[in-house]
Design a protein around this motif. Structure first.
Motif, PDB file in Angstrom:
ATOM      1  N   MET A   1       5.202   2.872 -10.021  1.00 31.25           N
ATOM      2  CA  MET A   1       4.984   2.128  -8.796  1.00 31.25           C
ATOM      3  C   MET A   1       3.683   2.599  -8.141  1.00 31.25           C
ATOM      4  SD  MET A   1       7.502   3.973  -6.003  1.00 31.25           S
ATOM      5  CE  MET A   1       6.361   3.809  -4.637  1.00 31.25           C
ATOM      6  N   ILE A   2       3.094   1.751  -7.332  1.00 26.33           N
ATOM      7  CA  ILE A   2       1.902   2.116  -6.583  1.00 26.33           C
ATOM      8  C   ILE A   2       2.359   2.705  -5.246  1.00 26.33           C
ATOM      9  CG2 ILE A   2      -0.307   1.358  -5.663  1.00 26.33           C
ATOM     10  CD1 ILE A   2       0.028   1.011  -8.701  1.00 26.33           C
ATOM     11  N   GLU A   3       2.085   3.988  -5.058  1.00 25.36           N
ATOM     12  CA  GLU A   3       2.453   4.656  -3.813  1.00 25.36           C
ATOM     13  C   GLU A   3       1.394   4.472  -2.741  1.00 25.36           C
ATOM     14  OE1 GLU A   3       3.944   9.037  -2.316  1.00 25.36           O
ATOM     15  OE2 GLU A   3       2.344   8.967  -3.818  1.00 25.36           O
ATOM     16  N   ALA A   4       0.133   4.478  -3.157  1.00 28.78           N
ATOM     17  CA  ALA A   4      -0.952   4.449  -2.179  1.00 28.78           C
ATOM     18  C   ALA A   4      -2.208   3.889  -2.822  1.00 28.78           C
ATOM     19  CB  ALA A   4      -1.227   5.859  -1.653  1.00 28.78           C
ATOM     20  N   VAL A   5      -3.122   3.414  -1.970  1.00 24.70           N
ATOM     21  CA  VAL A   5      -4.452   3.002  -2.427  1.00 24.70           C
ATOM     22  C   VAL A   5      -5.492   3.775  -1.630  1.00 24.70           C
ATOM     23  CG1 VAL A   5      -3.735   0.720  -3.199  1.00 24.70           C
ATOM     24  CG2 VAL A   5      -4.523   1.030  -0.835  1.00 24.70           C
ATOM     25  N   ALA A 249       1.319   1.054 -18.490  1.00 26.10           N
ATOM     26  CA  ALA A 249       1.572   2.383 -19.041  1.00 26.10           C
ATOM     27  C   ALA A 249       1.931   3.391 -17.957  1.00 26.10           C
ATOM     28  CB  ALA A 249       0.347   2.862 -19.821  1.00 26.10           C
ATOM     29  N   LEU A 250       1.441   3.162 -16.741  1.00 25.42           N
ATOM     30  CA  LEU A 250       1.626   4.131 -15.660  1.00 25.42           C
ATOM     31  C   LEU A 250       2.767   3.771 -14.719  1.00 25.42           C
ATOM     32  CD1 LEU A 250      -2.140   4.710 -14.758  1.00 25.42           C
ATOM     33  CD2 LEU A 250      -0.715   5.978 -16.396  1.00 25.42           C
ATOM     34  N   GLU A 251       3.557   2.781 -15.072  1.00 28.10           N
ATOM     35  CA  GLU A 251       4.609   2.305 -14.171  1.00 28.10           C
ATOM     36  C   GLU A 251       5.628   3.387 -13.812  1.00 28.10           C
ATOM     37  OE1 GLU A 251       5.236  -2.496 -14.669  1.00 28.10           O
ATOM     38  OE2 GLU A 251       6.275  -1.160 -16.069  1.00 28.10           O
ATOM     39  N   GLY A 252       5.807   4.376 -14.673  1.00 30.13           N
ATOM     40  CA  GLY A 252       6.807   5.399 -14.421  1.00 30.13           C
ATOM     41  C   GLY A 252       6.391   6.465 -13.433  1.00 30.13           C
ATOM     42  N   PHE A 253       5.170   6.392 -12.933  1.00 36.58           N
ATOM     43  CA  PHE A 253       4.655   7.395 -12.008  1.00 36.58           C
ATOM     44  C   PHE A 253       4.442   6.793 -10.616  1.00 36.58           C
ATOM     45  CE2 PHE A 253       3.138   8.314 -16.290  1.00 36.58           C
ATOM     46  CZ  PHE A 253       3.611   9.603 -16.466  1.00 36.58           C
ATOM     47  N   ARG A 292      -1.820  -8.114  -7.514  1.00 31.77           N
ATOM     48  CA  ARG A 292      -1.433  -8.108  -8.925  1.00 31.77           C
ATOM     49  C   ARG A 292      -0.478  -6.960  -9.259  1.00 31.77           C
ATOM     50  NH1 ARG A 292      -3.839 -10.948 -13.034  1.00 31.77           N
ATOM     51  NH2 ARG A 292      -3.587 -10.179 -15.173  1.00 31.77           N
ATOM     52  N   TYR A 293      -0.689  -5.785  -8.630  1.00 32.42           N
ATOM     53  CA  TYR A 293       0.044  -4.593  -9.045  1.00 32.42           C
ATOM     54  C   TYR A 293       0.919  -3.972  -7.966  1.00 32.42           C
ATOM     55  CZ  TYR A 293      -3.393  -5.028 -12.743  1.00 32.42           C
ATOM     56  OH  TYR A 293      -4.178  -5.522 -13.761  1.00 32.42           O
ATOM     57  N   ALA A 294       0.750  -4.354  -6.720  1.00 34.43           N
ATOM     58  CA  ALA A 294       1.525  -3.708  -5.661  1.00 34.43           C
ATOM     59  C   ALA A 294       1.901  -4.696  -4.566  1.00 34.43           C
ATOM     60  CB  ALA A 294       0.737  -2.547  -5.055  1.00 34.43           C
ATOM     61  N   ALA A 298       7.559  -9.670  -6.481  1.00 32.17           N
ATOM     62  CA  ALA A 298       7.809  -9.214  -7.842  1.00 32.17           C
ATOM     63  C   ALA A 298       6.526  -8.717  -8.490  1.00 32.17           C
ATOM     64  CB  ALA A 298       8.392 -10.360  -8.677  1.00 32.17           C
ATOM     65  N   CYS A 299       6.666  -7.770  -9.410  1.00 33.45           N
ATOM     66  CA  CYS A 299       5.522  -7.251 -10.148  1.00 33.45           C
ATOM     67  C   CYS A 299       4.972  -8.325 -11.070  1.00 33.45           C
ATOM     68  CB  CYS A 299       5.947  -6.027 -10.967  1.00 33.45           C
ATOM     69  SG  CYS A 299       4.628  -5.334 -11.968  1.00 33.45           S
ATOM     70  N   THR A 300       3.656  -8.433 -11.132  1.00 31.46           N
ATOM     71  CA  THR A 300       3.040  -9.476 -11.948  1.00 31.46           C
ATOM     72  C   THR A 300       2.261  -8.909 -13.125  1.00 31.46           C
ATOM     73  OG1 THR A 300       1.089  -9.471 -10.501  1.00 31.46           O
ATOM     74  CG2 THR A 300       2.842 -11.043  -9.993  1.00 31.46           C
TER      75      THR A 300
END
Length: 318
Positions: A1-5, A249-253, A292-294, A298-300
């Motif tokens: 998941m995206i925690e921050a930008v 690939a980074l979805e688990g972090f 697109r990512y956060a 829903a996730c796209t």
């Protein structure tokens, strides 16, 4: 998941932002203000962080505060490398954090801290342990730079390169892993500091290390990862396909995602550290990546695809 930008990387460092074109950071301030509003419109709950500053400069931070740049943000970030580049000893870390806390009410994240093995791997071992003693429990986020050494064939992003002497070559030895993927001495100790310690690892366009990096991050117990998406790379052929592959690939972090690098044809000057001709275009890029990512919905992210092959043009962030 995206925690921050995060908006840019080391904006007060002449290797990452052209201070000749923007000597008072007014262009940077406007760019961040627009980007913050654009991201907030896409996802109002996403944590927004000012690009990590290096050097740690309270006067710079106060100037952005006084311009209102920090009003829409949730945290600020600092970078520190006292055993390699900074002109202060490692034991001053708490003092450096306090200097920034004195000029803003926002939490202070340490989004890059690391030690080069340029001289000896034992120096990195010591630096890791001492950094943990000084920063764990002191700041809410710590990202160790980095997982991998920078490959010798890739240039480090700095405007002076070899003219910097040994300072330039230290860029290539910051990893817990060597270029060939074998672990250094400090790698064996790193798991003792996770999950409190995250990793900052920049992935280049069609980076061949991506899948191995994910395996190593999981093996080391890393839960938080800082990386980036390059505005400049977004103009490459098949850019979205690579971005999708990376983010899948980074979805688990829990990812802190940095937006940076001006496309040559969109800058005031034709290089990646230039302020953009139209700061609205950087804001649009940030909003598109968040959408697109956060997004709040829903996730796209597209299904995983094979990389199209590596490209010789690479931008390394350190």
């Amino acid at each position: 998941m995206i925690e921050a930008v995060k908006f840019w990387n080391e904006p007060n460092n002449k290797s990452h932002w052209d201070l000749e074109l923007d000597p008072d950071w007014s262009a940077y301030a406007r760019m961040v203000t627009l980007a913050s509003a654009a991201v907030r419109a896409e996802n109002s709950t996403l944590t927004q962080v000012l690009g990590g500053i290096s050097p740690i400069d309270a006067v710079f931070m106060a100037s952005l505060r006084d311009r209102g740049v920090l009003d829409g943000l949730d945290a600020v970030a600092v970078h520190g490398f006292p055993l390699d580049w900074n002109h202060w000893p490692i034991d001053e870390w708490p003092q450096r954090i306090a200097e920034i806390e004195a000029v803003t009410h926002l939490p202070v994240w340490v989004t890059e801290v690391g030690v080069s093995t340029f001289g000896a791997e034992e120096v990195q071992e010591f630096g890791l342990r001492r950094t943990a003693q000084l920063l764990m429990g002191r700041v809410p986020r710590i990202f160790w730079y980095s997982l991998y050494d920078l490959p010798a064939a890739w240039p480090a992003t700095t405007r002076h390169r070899e003219a910097e002497g040994s300072s330039y070559y230290r860029h290539f030895h910051m990893g817990l892993l060597r270029e060939d993927g074998t672990p250094k001495l400090a790698c064996d100790q790193f798991a003792a500091f996770t999950p409190e310690f995250g990793i900052c690892q920049w992935f280049h366009f069609e980076d061949h290390r991506l899948d191995d990096a994910v395996r190593w991050l999981n093996q080391l117990g890393v839960r938080r990862l800082r990386t980036g998406l390059s505005w400049a790379d977004s103009f490459r052929p098949d850019a979205d396909r690579w971005f999708d592959r990376q983010m899948r690939a980074l979805e688990g972090f829990d990812v802190t995602l940095t937006f940076c690098f001006t496309p040559e044809h969109r800058g005031i000057a034709p290089h990646h550290t230039s302020p953009p001709q139209l700061p609205e275009e950087f804001a649009e890029f940030c909003a598109r990546m968040v959408r697109r990512y956060a997004s709040s919905g829903a996730c796209t992210v597209a299904p995983p695809v094979e990389a199209a092959g590596t490209t010789p043009e690479r931008l390394a962030l350190r």
